[in-house]
Design an enzyme around this catalytic site. Structure first.
Site, PDB file in Angstrom:
ATOM      1  N   ILE A  47       0.906  -1.153   0.000  1.00 58.23           N
ATOM      2  CA  ILE A  47       0.000   0.000   0.000  1.00 58.23           C
ATOM      3  C   ILE A  47       0.945   1.203   0.000  1.00 58.23           C
ATOM      4  CG2 ILE A  47      -1.773   1.291   1.233  1.00 58.23           C
ATOM      5  CD1 ILE A  47      -2.760  -1.361   2.422  1.00 58.23           C
ATOM      6  N   PRO A  48       1.108   1.852  -1.144  1.00 55.48           N
ATOM      7  CA  PRO A  48       2.238   2.761  -1.373  1.00 55.48           C
ATOM      8  C   PRO A  48       2.137   4.138  -0.704  1.00 55.48           C
ATOM      9  CG  PRO A  48       0.827   2.728  -3.286  1.00 55.48           C
ATOM     10  CD  PRO A  48       0.262   1.712  -2.331  1.00 55.48           C
ATOM     11  N   CYS A  49       2.213   4.147   0.620  1.00 54.40           N
ATOM     12  CA  CYS A  49       2.172   5.426   1.330  1.00 54.40           C
ATOM     13  C   CYS A  49       3.422   6.258   1.050  1.00 54.40           C
ATOM     14  CB  CYS A  49       1.962   5.211   2.826  1.00 54.40           C
ATOM     15  SG  CYS A  49       3.131   4.105   3.604  1.00 54.40           S
ATOM     16  N   HIS A  50       4.474   5.639   0.525  1.00 56.09           N
ATOM     17  CA  HIS A  50       5.676   6.390   0.162  1.00 56.09           C
ATOM     18  C   HIS A  50       5.409   7.347  -1.003  1.00 56.09           C
ATOM     19  CE1 HIS A  50       5.808   2.774  -2.403  1.00 56.09           C
ATOM     20  NE2 HIS A  50       6.417   3.539  -3.292  1.00 56.09           N
TER      21      HIS A  50
END
Length: 153
Positions: A121-124
């Site tokens: 889950i690409p919170c970056h």
């Protein structure tokens, strides 16, 4: 009972946990791991291979069943994060608008901070309004490396 493995990567040790056929956690060694039994399962082996391929620039998306634990708002934010394409970023403001609450930038930041499934889950991919690198559970250096990987692939 959750099952967990650790893989060594160029970003350091990454832990992956699953329960009942779903990935529940992906975390860096600097983060608090879930309570889990260390045991490799076919799903954990697949998740590890997909993360290794992503970090090597051979994978742009993941095909894994995810089950993050959080509030409805957090889950809405995490679903919005899944819509950010590889190699692109969105601001906290854009994510707040995407979940239907344009004034919830801080709440979006808090949901990002609570994301239990980093990388997948690409919170970056979420940055400050002025393009600044702000907050990341694994540390800003790792966030910058992940964004650089996606820019050069």
């Amino acid at each position: 009972m959750k099952r967990m493995i650790h893989i060594d990567t160029r970003l350091g040790s990454i832990g992956i946990a699953e329960e009942d056929g779903h990935i529940t956690d992906v975390f860096f060694s600097s983060e608090t791991p879930p309570q889990a039994l260390t045991e490799q399962t076919p799903l954990l082996k697949d998740a590890a291979a997909q993360i290794v391929d992503y970090l090597a620039g051979r994978r742009r998306s993941f095909d894994l069943p995810l089950l993050p634990c959080g509030t409805e708002f957090q889950k809405n934010v995490w679903n919005a994060l899944l819509q950010i394409p590889y190699g692109q970023t969105k601001t906290y403001q854009e994510i707040a608008e995407a979940v239907g609450n344009p004034k919830a930038c801080r709440a979006v930041g808090n949901a990002n901070n609570k994301n239990p499934i980093s990388i997948l889950i690409p919170c970056h991919r979420v940055i400050g309004k002025n393009g600044s690198m702000v907050g990341y559970g694994g540390g800003l250096a790792i966030k910058e490396q992940l964004l650089a990987l996606e820019r050069t692939d």
